[in-house]
Design a protein around this motif. Sequence first.
Motif, PDB file in Angstrom:
ATOM      1  N   ALA A 109       0.818  -1.207   0.000  1.00 43.62           N
ATOM      2  CA  ALA A 109       0.000   0.000   0.000  1.00 43.62           C
ATOM      3  C   ALA A 109       0.855   1.261   0.000  1.00 43.62           C
ATOM      4  CB  ALA A 109      -0.917  -0.004   1.210  1.00 43.62           C
ATOM      5  N   GLY A 110       2.112   1.152   0.473  1.00 43.89           N
ATOM      6  CA  GLY A 110       2.963   2.336   0.562  1.00 43.89           C
ATOM      7  C   GLY A 110       3.693   2.660  -0.714  1.00 43.89           C
ATOM      8  N   PHE A 111       3.514   1.824  -1.713  1.00 42.37           N
ATOM      9  CA  PHE A 111       4.237   2.016  -2.965  1.00 42.37           C
ATOM     10  C   PHE A 111       3.672   3.200  -3.734  1.00 42.37           C
ATOM     11  CE2 PHE A 111       4.918   1.506  -7.405  1.00 42.37           C
ATOM     12  CZ  PHE A 111       6.150   0.891  -7.532  1.00 42.37           C
ATOM     13  N   SER A 112       4.507   4.140  -4.062  1.00 37.82           N
ATOM     14  CA  SER A 112       4.011   5.308  -4.786  1.00 37.82           C
ATOM     15  C   SER A 112       5.156   6.025  -5.495  1.00 37.82           C
ATOM     16  CB  SER A 112       3.345   6.259  -3.799  1.00 37.82           C
ATOM     17  OG  SER A 112       3.107   7.494  -4.408  1.00 37.82           O
ATOM     18  N   TYR A 113       4.860   6.570  -6.659  1.00 37.55           N
ATOM     19  CA  TYR A 113       5.857   7.393  -7.342  1.00 37.55           C
ATOM     20  C   TYR A 113       5.756   8.857  -6.925  1.00 37.55           C
ATOM     21  CZ  TYR A 113       7.175   3.478 -10.318  1.00 37.55           C
ATOM     22  OH  TYR A 113       7.648   2.274 -10.762  1.00 37.55           O
ATOM     23  N   GLN A 114       4.748   9.154  -6.095  1.00 33.14           N
ATOM     24  CA  GLN A 114       4.580  10.533  -5.635  1.00 33.14           C
ATOM     25  C   GLN A 114       5.820  11.030  -4.896  1.00 33.14           C
ATOM     26  OE1 GLN A 114       2.329  12.202  -7.189  1.00 33.14           O
ATOM     27  NE2 GLN A 114       0.871  12.682  -5.596  1.00 33.14           N
ATOM     28  N   LYS A 115       6.430  10.119  -4.148  1.00 29.37           N
ATOM     29  CA  LYS A 115       7.620  10.505  -3.389  1.00 29.37           C
ATOM     30  C   LYS A 115       8.765  10.890  -4.339  1.00 29.37           C
ATOM     31  CE  LYS A 115      11.096   8.710  -0.264  1.00 29.37           C
ATOM     32  NZ  LYS A 115      11.746   7.428   0.060  1.00 29.37           N
ATOM     33  N   PHE A 116       8.890  10.176  -5.458  1.00 29.43           N
ATOM     34  CA  PHE A 116       9.908  10.510  -6.455  1.00 29.43           C
ATOM     35  C   PHE A 116       9.741  11.973  -6.887  1.00 29.43           C
ATOM     36  CE2 PHE A 116      11.382   6.274  -8.463  1.00 29.43           C
ATOM     37  CZ  PHE A 116      11.026   5.521  -7.357  1.00 29.43           C
ATOM     38  N   VAL A 117       8.498  12.295  -7.229  1.00 33.52           N
ATOM     39  CA  VAL A 117       8.206  13.637  -7.735  1.00 33.52           C
ATOM     40  C   VAL A 117       8.496  14.681  -6.659  1.00 33.52           C
ATOM     41  CG1 VAL A 117       6.377  15.166  -8.561  1.00 33.52           C
ATOM     42  CG2 VAL A 117       6.453  12.781  -9.330  1.00 33.52           C
ATOM     43  N   HIS A 118       8.026  14.389  -5.459  1.00 32.40           N
ATOM     44  CA  HIS A 118       8.198  15.314  -4.348  1.00 32.40           C
ATOM     45  C   HIS A 118       9.678  15.642  -4.133  1.00 32.40           C
ATOM     46  CE1 HIS A 118       7.050  17.279  -0.632  1.00 32.40           C
ATOM     47  NE2 HIS A 118       8.090  16.697  -0.075  1.00 32.40           N
TER      48      HIS A 118
ATOM     49  N   PHE B 166      16.862   7.105  -9.795  1.00 29.59           N
ATOM     50  CA  PHE B 166      16.105   8.299 -10.189  1.00 29.59           C
ATOM     51  C   PHE B 166      16.731   9.551  -9.575  1.00 29.59           C
ATOM     52  CE2 PHE B 166      12.770  11.399  -9.056  1.00 29.59           C
ATOM     53  CZ  PHE B 166      12.217  11.671 -10.300  1.00 29.59           C
ATOM     54  N   MET B 167      17.053   9.476  -8.291  1.00 28.76           N
ATOM     55  CA  MET B 167      17.643  10.644  -7.635  1.00 28.76           C
ATOM     56  C   MET B 167      19.017  10.969  -8.211  1.00 28.76           C
ATOM     57  SD  MET B 167      15.344  11.877  -5.943  1.00 28.76           S
ATOM     58  CE  MET B 167      16.401  13.291  -5.664  1.00 28.76           C
TER      59      MET B 167
END
Length: 299
Positions: free
Chosen positions: A11-20, A180-181
């Motif tokens: 459930a914690g998987f998200s690409y939103q953190k990448f963008v943030h 990514f970073m």
Amino acid sequence: MSGGGGGGLGAGFSYQKFVHVALEQTRLRTALAPHPSQEKFKFIKPNEDNTVLNALSFSAPKIRLLRSLTIEQKNSVQVLDFAAFSEPEYDLPIFCANAFTSPARSIVVLDLNPLYDTTEHKDYRGKYYRNLMPLIHKYSELLPWGGKITSESLRFFSPIVIWTILEPTEANHQVLYSAFMDYCKVWLELMDEAVRETSVEKIDRNREAQHKYLTWRAEKDPGYSLLKKLIGECAAKDLVREFLFEGVDSLGTKSFLEYFPEYAQEDGTVNKKRSMIGKSFESRPWDAHGQFIGDAGDG
Ligand code: BLA
């Protein structure tokens, strides 16, 4: 937060953190202003209730357009499409981070896409990629070459491209985040150091090269069919031309077929096939120095 170990799409998987974090890093170096395209696409509504779309776009000194789109479907599909394009006064590569994750696999392209084909333009390769080759060594084991690929895509990729297909586990997600970073920071450094071009001729050439790239992706991007399914054909077309690849209708006037005449059909329309040549390149077609070796490495 993600429920238990064992991998899979928690459930914690998200690409939103990448963008943030990418935006945070960018703001350390420059001042982002909202891009005009943001208004129209910020609140774009998908057809299905379980789907969330997030679209953000900015510009900054030296940066014509930095935009991101994420798509999240609860416990199923997660998409990241992040890109940054410089002003045509700079010949900077295009930061390109694309990931399509389903419960079965993650399809990833992470690159500083070259403005000029690095096989033809050795000077461009030397200028931007020679010093970056260690990035490939760093990730080649954990993010291995994803196998055969649409041949036409290769000319838009650099010798440091990460093209990979992964099991969507938490561990792989972490590696992807790290890569990514790294790529994001490298692009921001290049952006910082970039010196404004003054020759009108060179600026025009940069603009056309970016327009050619935008024209390619606005027509042939692999994400297009999913976008159509999610938001409908009309909205998908707008999203692609006015948001994801904004500039395709303003940076130049050449058509897709003028850039890519091999896609012309007898009646003058564009062939809907993604590829005219087919797929190739079973293994990484560049050597450790970034020299193109094609399919030579295959057994
Ligand atoms: C598949 N996406 C792919 C593939 C590539 C890319 C190389 C493998 C299939 C192929 O060889 O074409 C990505 N290709 C790129 C990128 C460039 C390129 C980034 O030429 C840049 C120059 N993918 C997305 C987004 C979605 C998406 C935003 O980036 C969905 C909204 C979906 N990509 C997606 C899907 C597949 C895929 C569903 C598998 C199906 C297919 O191969 O068509």
